[in-house]
Write a protein that holds these residues in place. Sequence first.
Motif, PDB file in Angstrom:
ATOM      1  N   GLY A 196     -11.662  56.847 -68.525  1.00  0.00           N
ATOM      2  CA  GLY A 196     -11.145  55.497 -68.297  1.00  0.00           C
ATOM      3  C   GLY A 196      -9.647  55.348 -68.503  1.00  0.00           C
ATOM      4  N   GLN A 197      -8.995  56.411 -68.949  1.00  0.00           N
ATOM      5  CA  GLN A 197      -7.555  56.346 -69.216  1.00  0.00           C
ATOM      6  C   GLN A 197      -6.769  56.114 -67.919  1.00  0.00           C
ATOM      7  OE1 GLN A 197      -6.293  59.747 -71.475  1.00  0.00           O
ATOM      8  NE2 GLN A 197      -4.117  59.298 -71.229  1.00  0.00           N
ATOM      9  N   GLY A 198      -5.928  55.099 -67.915  1.00  0.00           N
ATOM     10  CA  GLY A 198      -5.070  54.833 -66.762  1.00  0.00           C
ATOM     11  C   GLY A 198      -5.735  54.098 -65.610  1.00  0.00           C
ATOM     12  N   VAL A 199      -7.047  53.849 -65.696  1.00  0.00           N
ATOM     13  CA  VAL A 199      -7.773  53.243 -64.568  1.00  0.00           C
ATOM     14  C   VAL A 199      -7.387  51.773 -64.377  1.00  0.00           C
ATOM     15  CG1 VAL A 199     -10.072  52.641 -63.662  1.00  0.00           C
ATOM     16  CG2 VAL A 199      -9.686  54.884 -64.713  1.00  0.00           C
ATOM     17  N   ASP A 200      -7.128  51.074 -65.481  1.00  0.00           N
ATOM     18  CA  ASP A 200      -6.767  49.649 -65.370  1.00  0.00           C
ATOM     19  C   ASP A 200      -5.489  49.450 -64.563  1.00  0.00           C
ATOM     20  OD1 ASP A 200      -8.973  48.755 -66.674  1.00  0.00           O
ATOM     21  OD2 ASP A 200      -8.009  48.468 -68.627  1.00  0.00           O
ATOM     22  N   ALA A 201      -4.540  50.379 -64.712  1.00  0.00           N
ATOM     23  CA  ALA A 201      -3.285  50.278 -63.951  1.00  0.00           C
ATOM     24  C   ALA A 201      -3.558  50.351 -62.451  1.00  0.00           C
ATOM     25  CB  ALA A 201      -2.326  51.396 -64.363  1.00  0.00           C
ATOM     26  N   LEU A 202      -4.532  51.204 -62.069  1.00  0.00           N
ATOM     27  CA  LEU A 202      -4.900  51.303 -60.650  1.00  0.00           C
ATOM     28  C   LEU A 202      -5.584  50.022 -60.173  1.00  0.00           C
ATOM     29  CD1 LEU A 202      -6.293  54.897 -60.050  1.00  0.00           C
ATOM     30  CD2 LEU A 202      -3.984  54.059 -59.768  1.00  0.00           C
ATOM     31  N   LYS A 203      -6.456  49.468 -61.023  1.00  0.00           N
ATOM     32  CA  LYS A 203      -7.156  48.227 -60.651  1.00  0.00           C
ATOM     33  C   LYS A 203      -6.154  47.126 -60.303  1.00  0.00           C
ATOM     34  CE  LYS A 203     -11.375  48.798 -63.420  1.00  0.00           C
ATOM     35  NZ  LYS A 203     -12.106  48.299 -64.598  1.00  0.00           N
ATOM     36  N   ASN A 204      -5.094  47.030 -61.100  1.00  0.00           N
ATOM     37  CA  ASN A 204      -4.086  46.004 -60.848  1.00  0.00           C
ATOM     38  C   ASN A 204      -3.398  46.222 -59.499  1.00  0.00           C
ATOM     39  OD1 ASN A 204      -4.606  44.909 -63.335  1.00  0.00           O
ATOM     40  ND2 ASN A 204      -2.980  46.035 -64.380  1.00  0.00           N
ATOM     41  N   GLU A 205      -3.247  47.487 -59.123  1.00  0.00           N
ATOM     42  CA  GLU A 205      -2.527  47.821 -57.889  1.00  0.00           C
ATOM     43  C   GLU A 205      -3.337  47.529 -56.626  1.00  0.00           C
ATOM     44  OE1 GLU A 205       0.597  48.853 -57.371  1.00  0.00           O
ATOM     45  OE2 GLU A 205       0.981  48.588 -59.500  1.00  0.00           O
TER      46      GLU A 205
ATOM     47  N   THR B  11       5.255  57.186 -55.872  1.00  0.00           N
ATOM     48  CA  THR B  11       4.736  56.720 -57.157  1.00  0.00           C
ATOM     49  C   THR B  11       3.582  57.621 -57.594  1.00  0.00           C
ATOM     50  OG1 THR B  11       5.289  54.465 -56.520  1.00  0.00           O
ATOM     51  CG2 THR B  11       3.808  54.714 -58.386  1.00  0.00           C
ATOM     52  N   CYS B  12       3.566  57.995 -58.877  1.00  0.00           N
ATOM     53  CA  CYS B  12       2.511  58.871 -59.413  1.00  0.00           C
ATOM     54  C   CYS B  12       1.806  58.181 -60.581  1.00  0.00           C
ATOM     55  CB  CYS B  12       3.100  60.196 -59.897  1.00  0.00           C
ATOM     56  SG  CYS B  12       3.853  61.184 -58.593  1.00  0.00           S
ATOM     57  N   TYR B  13       0.490  58.378 -60.653  1.00  0.00           N
ATOM     58  CA  TYR B  13      -0.322  57.859 -61.753  1.00  0.00           C
ATOM     59  C   TYR B  13      -1.070  59.023 -62.393  1.00  0.00           C
ATOM     60  CZ  TYR B  13       0.346  53.379 -59.316  1.00  0.00           C
ATOM     61  OH  TYR B  13       0.888  52.282 -58.702  1.00  0.00           O
ATOM     62  N   THR B  14      -1.299  58.938 -63.688  1.00  0.00           N
ATOM     63  CA  THR B  14      -2.151  59.926 -64.357  1.00  0.00           C
ATOM     64  C   THR B  14      -3.359  59.193 -64.938  1.00  0.00           C
ATOM     65  OG1 THR B  14      -0.831  59.692 -66.377  1.00  0.00           O
ATOM     66  CG2 THR B  14      -0.303  61.541 -64.940  1.00  0.00           C
ATOM     67  N   ILE B  15      -4.539  59.737 -64.663  1.00  0.00           N
ATOM     68  CA  ILE B  15      -5.767  59.061 -65.111  1.00  0.00           C
ATOM     69  C   ILE B  15      -6.831  60.067 -65.556  1.00  0.00           C
ATOM     70  CG2 ILE B  15      -5.422  57.128 -63.486  1.00  0.00           C
ATOM     71  CD1 ILE B  15      -7.872  58.380 -61.919  1.00  0.00           C
ATOM     72  N   SER B  16      -7.807  59.543 -66.278  1.00  0.00           N
ATOM     73  CA  SER B  16      -9.071  60.243 -66.481  1.00  0.00           C
ATOM     74  C   SER B  16     -10.159  59.290 -66.009  1.00  0.00           C
ATOM     75  CB  SER B  16      -9.279  60.599 -67.960  1.00  0.00           C
ATOM     76  OG  SER B  16     -10.632  60.966 -68.168  1.00  0.00           O
TER      77      SER B  16
ATOM     78  N   SER C  43       0.491  56.796 -52.669  1.00  0.00           N
ATOM     79  CA  SER C  43       0.808  57.127 -54.055  1.00  0.00           C
ATOM     80  C   SER C  43      -0.095  58.283 -54.469  1.00  0.00           C
ATOM     81  CB  SER C  43       0.554  55.930 -54.978  1.00  0.00           C
ATOM     82  OG  SER C  43       1.392  54.852 -54.617  1.00  0.00           O
ATOM     83  N   LEU C  44       0.355  59.078 -55.441  1.00  0.00           N
ATOM     84  CA  LEU C  44      -0.436  60.205 -55.936  1.00  0.00           C
ATOM     85  C   LEU C  44      -1.102  59.821 -57.253  1.00  0.00           C
ATOM     86  CD1 LEU C  44       2.060  63.153 -55.270  1.00  0.00           C
ATOM     87  CD2 LEU C  44       0.138  62.424 -53.858  1.00  0.00           C
ATOM     88  N   VAL C  45      -2.395  60.135 -57.360  1.00  0.00           N
ATOM     89  CA  VAL C  45      -3.149  59.858 -58.582  1.00  0.00           C
ATOM     90  C   VAL C  45      -3.641  61.193 -59.130  1.00  0.00           C
ATOM     91  CG1 VAL C  45      -5.160  58.695 -59.563  1.00  0.00           C
ATOM     92  CG2 VAL C  45      -3.844  57.585 -57.745  1.00  0.00           C
ATOM     93  N   PHE C  46      -3.090  61.610 -60.258  1.00  0.00           N
ATOM     94  CA  PHE C  46      -3.484  62.881 -60.881  1.00  0.00           C
ATOM     95  C   PHE C  46      -4.626  62.605 -61.850  1.00  0.00           C
ATOM     96  CE2 PHE C  46       0.836  63.506 -59.414  1.00  0.00           C
ATOM     97  CZ  PHE C  46       0.794  64.780 -58.864  1.00  0.00           C
ATOM     98  N   ASN C  47      -5.802  63.107 -61.498  1.00  0.00           N
ATOM     99  CA  ASN C  47      -7.020  62.839 -62.273  1.00  0.00           C
ATOM    100  C   ASN C  47      -7.358  64.023 -63.188  1.00  0.00           C
ATOM    101  OD1 ASN C  47      -9.364  61.561 -63.127  1.00  0.00           O
ATOM    102  ND2 ASN C  47     -10.568  62.162 -61.343  1.00  0.00           N
ATOM    103  N   LYS C  48      -8.297  63.783 -64.102  1.00  0.00           N
ATOM    104  CA  LYS C  48      -8.853  64.782 -65.037  1.00  0.00           C
ATOM    105  C   LYS C  48      -7.817  65.269 -66.050  1.00  0.00           C
ATOM    106  CE  LYS C  48     -12.273  66.250 -61.622  1.00  0.00           C
ATOM    107  NZ  LYS C  48     -13.081  67.315 -61.053  1.00  0.00           N
ATOM    108  N   ILE C  49      -6.901  64.373 -66.448  1.00  0.00           N
ATOM    109  CA  ILE C  49      -5.848  64.781 -67.390  1.00  0.00           C
ATOM    110  C   ILE C  49      -6.424  65.150 -68.765  1.00  0.00           C
ATOM    111  CG2 ILE C  49      -4.008  63.498 -66.233  1.00  0.00           C
ATOM    112  CD1 ILE C  49      -4.348  61.317 -68.386  1.00  0.00           C
TER     113      ILE C  49
END
Length: 311
Positions: A162-171, A153-158, A123-129
């Motif tokens: 902390g934005q979007g990090v919880d979704a990754l933790k669940n995964e 699957t793509c995720y966007t996080i900072s 999956s791709l995780v786009f950081n520093k949004i």
Amino acid sequence: MEKGLVIKSTGSWYVVKTDAGKEVECKIKGNFRLKGIRSTNPIAIGDRVEIIPNAEGTALISSIEDRKNYIIRRASNLSKQSHILAANVDRCFLIVTVNYPETSTTFIDRFLASAEAYNVPVSLVFNKIDLYSEDETRYLQGLISLYEYIGYTCYTISAIGGQGVDALKNEITGKITLFAGHSGVGKSTLIKSILPDVEIRTATISDVHKKGMHTTTFSEMYALSEGGYLIDTPGVKGFGTFDLKDEEVGHYFREIFKFSEGCRFNNCTHRHEPGCAVLEAVETYQIAASRYTSYLSILEDKEDGKYRAAY
């Protein structure tokens, strides 16, 4: 004889967590080499191994179990050899930044193709949004549309915010997850936000080149309190190609493989052959130009002898 999981490598020593839960420092027994894999590290993080303990409290790794998959790249200093980042992973998150530093689509596509070849789900995780300008955000949204259309699957996080990090933790709970990407994309910061008690050095970005400076020198596996492991890898600069025939490279670009079923020739390389359904799909924008360019770059590497095959 005991069995265990390789959780850390320092080049000459390996830390193995035995099935009984004990961490043991190990060396490789004698001239231990894996058949068929010519790599700088015959044993990788995530390998299941058998060890023979000794009186000093250390042990020798005597054998390795068959791998279900692995992620591999060209060794940076030896073009004829490869380096295995990790083995037996349930999934990989490729951490990507559209700036600070920029991750090119060529790098993303090479990584994805390599993962497809070795059966690693990515999956791709786009950081520093939180850092991007309007133009960079539009470009980011374009990339997400492209890769989601292909089926990634793509995720966007900072990671910092902390934005979007919880979704990754669940995964990642209950799974063995590999984090990869260029130096400076925020892997270590992200891992720190998931595992605040773990001691991980984080990088500063070089202002001159906006490139990251390496902080992780060897891969390491961290246990998650809810179950599973997280693997931190050194920043990867480039991604060499692997031992494939020209007509096989397209198998690892999902959309190229899909359209190739319509090609006139079974061994079509999708460059100049008549009746090529892939070329037609590129011309009608059903295959992205950036993806096709990445595909060609792998074929060109092979012709130039720029990268030797990775085993």
